[in-house]
Design an enzyme around this catalytic site. Structure first.
Site, PDB file in Angstrom:
ATOM      1  N   CYS A  40      34.277  -1.062   2.374  1.00  0.00           N
ATOM      2  CA  CYS A  40      35.604  -0.641   2.833  1.00  0.00           C
ATOM      3  C   CYS A  40      36.530  -1.803   3.160  1.00  0.00           C
ATOM      4  O   CYS A  40      37.742  -1.679   3.046  1.00  0.00           O
ATOM      5  CB  CYS A  40      35.502   0.312   4.016  1.00  0.00           C
ATOM      6  SG  CYS A  40      34.780  -0.410   5.488  1.00  0.00           S
ATOM      7  N   LYS A  66      25.443   5.188  15.823  1.00  0.00           N
ATOM      8  CA  LYS A  66      26.812   4.733  16.016  1.00  0.00           C
ATOM      9  C   LYS A  66      27.771   5.900  15.989  1.00  0.00           C
ATOM     10  O   LYS A  66      27.662   6.716  15.081  1.00  0.00           O
ATOM     11  CB  LYS A  66      27.125   3.768  14.870  1.00  0.00           C
ATOM     12  CG  LYS A  66      28.537   3.306  14.787  1.00  0.00           C
ATOM     13  CD  LYS A  66      28.681   2.419  13.589  1.00  0.00           C
ATOM     14  CE  LYS A  66      30.151   2.131  13.392  1.00  0.00           C
ATOM     15  NZ  LYS A  66      30.381   1.417  12.172  1.00  0.00           N
ATOM     16  N   SER A 100      34.292  -0.084  18.647  1.00  0.00           N
ATOM     17  CA  SER A 100      35.596  -0.643  19.032  1.00  0.00           C
ATOM     18  C   SER A 100      36.376   0.256  19.984  1.00  0.00           C
ATOM     19  O   SER A 100      36.924  -0.210  20.982  1.00  0.00           O
ATOM     20  CB  SER A 100      36.419  -0.911  17.775  1.00  0.00           C
ATOM     21  OG  SER A 100      36.593   0.279  17.023  1.00  0.00           O
ATOM     22  N   LYS A 128      25.342   7.615  11.501  1.00  0.00           N
ATOM     23  CA  LYS A 128      26.708   7.153  11.739  1.00  0.00           C
ATOM     24  C   LYS A 128      27.645   8.351  11.648  1.00  0.00           C
ATOM     25  O   LYS A 128      27.700   9.025  10.626  1.00  0.00           O
ATOM     26  CB  LYS A 128      27.078   6.099  10.706  1.00  0.00           C
ATOM     27  CG  LYS A 128      28.506   5.610  10.846  1.00  0.00           C
ATOM     28  CD  LYS A 128      28.760   4.428   9.950  1.00  0.00           C
ATOM     29  CE  LYS A 128      30.214   4.017  10.015  1.00  0.00           C
ATOM     30  NZ  LYS A 128      30.488   2.861   9.144  1.00  0.00           N
TER      31      LYS A 128
END
Ligand code: PBG
Length: 325
Positions: free
Chosen positions: A123, A249, A275, A196
């Protein structure tokens, strides 16, 4: 069980010395993995607005940050790259002289004992920001696998200790294992982002990594936040394909998932404290609404308590600078 007043739990909470006797979970700097973002150039340090304390750095500066992390006892680094140019097929990701490959070589030359993990995904390298080859508006799983395998092989050739596929294509752990073994890298470990979720907490990362999809989202590849049984299937699948370690995650909204993946596989489990989770604490702290350092340590402690062996954390260096608790 003796009862009140014979048993008074508060007795062991009266001083730090007593609390530390009763403490069940400890976070050490060595439990934390620091994400680093490599960009082209030299002497570059570019702060990112939505991620206070996080910078894009050229390889020379990145080595400096990694050196500090290593000296402070941080457990390792996780590398991402922002390339010179992006194209449809994300070719910068599997360029032998690509940005991450260069960063790995420099790190391994300067700091051979540092644990170097690389994120394997496309990505950051595709012009459209999706994690693989686009076909009819969606990422084509099977066309993407050989490219991911090339990314991993070039990272291993540069000296990465661990490659960490984060793309969520089906079958990619097997594809990576086969490619690594064929290339003579049977010792390179795979940390699979097995579990994820399609999370809103990745927002700030996409600013740092410049990897937001130009259209659409990642829900056709990443997991539905509602599911935990499926997480266990994903984990078992990746173990069967040859994963050495597993990642869950994000972390904070998925503590139950971390706990179950650890309990049911027994494999080393990493949690990615992402983040948006970091940014939320920083933002509230900046507004004076919470005590930032205490909130960070509490969040990290809860992730360890849930069963994570290692935590990928943007707070790793600040934590280590303050000394282990
Ligand atoms: C994909 C990748 C992402 C993150 C790590 N690897 C973003 C995504 O899936 O969109 C997010 C990490 C974070 O939010 O801190 N290469």
């Amino acid at each position: 069980m003796s009862q009140f007043p014979a048993f008074r739990p508060r007795r062991l909470r009266r001083s730090e010395a007593l609390r530390s006797v009763a403490r069940e979970t400890e976070v050490r700097a060595a439990d934390l993995i620091l994400p680093l973002f490599a960009v082209p150039g030299t002497g570059v340090r570019r702060p990112v607005g939505s991620m206070p304390g996080v910078e894009q750095t050229s390889v020379d500066e990145l080595v400096r940050d990694a050196e500090e992390a290593l000296r402070l006892g941080v457990g390792g680094v996780l590398l991402f790259g922002v390339p010179e140019h992006k194209d449809e097929a994300g070719s910068g990701g599997y360029d032998e002289d690509g940005i991450v490959q260069r960063a790995v070589r420099s790190l391994k030359r300067e700091l051979p004992e540092l644990l170097v993990i690389t994120d394997v995904c496309l990505c950051e390298y595709t012009s459209h920001g999706h994690c693989g080859v686009l076909r009819g508006g969606d990422v084509d799983n099977d066309l993407t696998l050989p490219l991911l395998a090339r990314v991993a092989a070039t990272h291993a050739a540069a000296g990465a200790d661990v490659v960490a596929p984060s793309d969520m294509m089906d079958g990619r752990v097997g594809a990576l294992r086969a490619s690594l073994d064929a290339g003579g890298f049977s010792h390179t470990a795979i940390l699979s982002y097995a579990v994820k979720y399609a999370s809103s907490f990745y927002g700030p990362f996409r600013d740092v990594a410049e990897s937001a999809p130009s259209e659409g989202d990642r829900r056709s590849a990443q997991m539905d936040p509602a599911n935990v049984l499926e997480a266990l299937r994903e984990a078992r699948l990746d173990v069967a394909e040859g994963a050495d370690m597993l990642m869950v995650k994000p972390a904070l909204s998925y503590l139950d998932v971390i706990h179950r993946v650890k309990a049911e596989t027994g494999y080393p489990v990493f949690a990615y404290h992402v983040s948006g989770e970091y940014a939320m604490i920083e933002a509230a702290a900046r507004l004076g609404w919470i005590d930032g350092p205490r909130a960070h340590v509490e969040a990290l402690t809860s992730i360890r308590r849930a069963g994570a062996d290692r935590i990928v954390s943007y707070y790793a260096r600040q934590f280590a600078r303050a000394g282990s608790r």
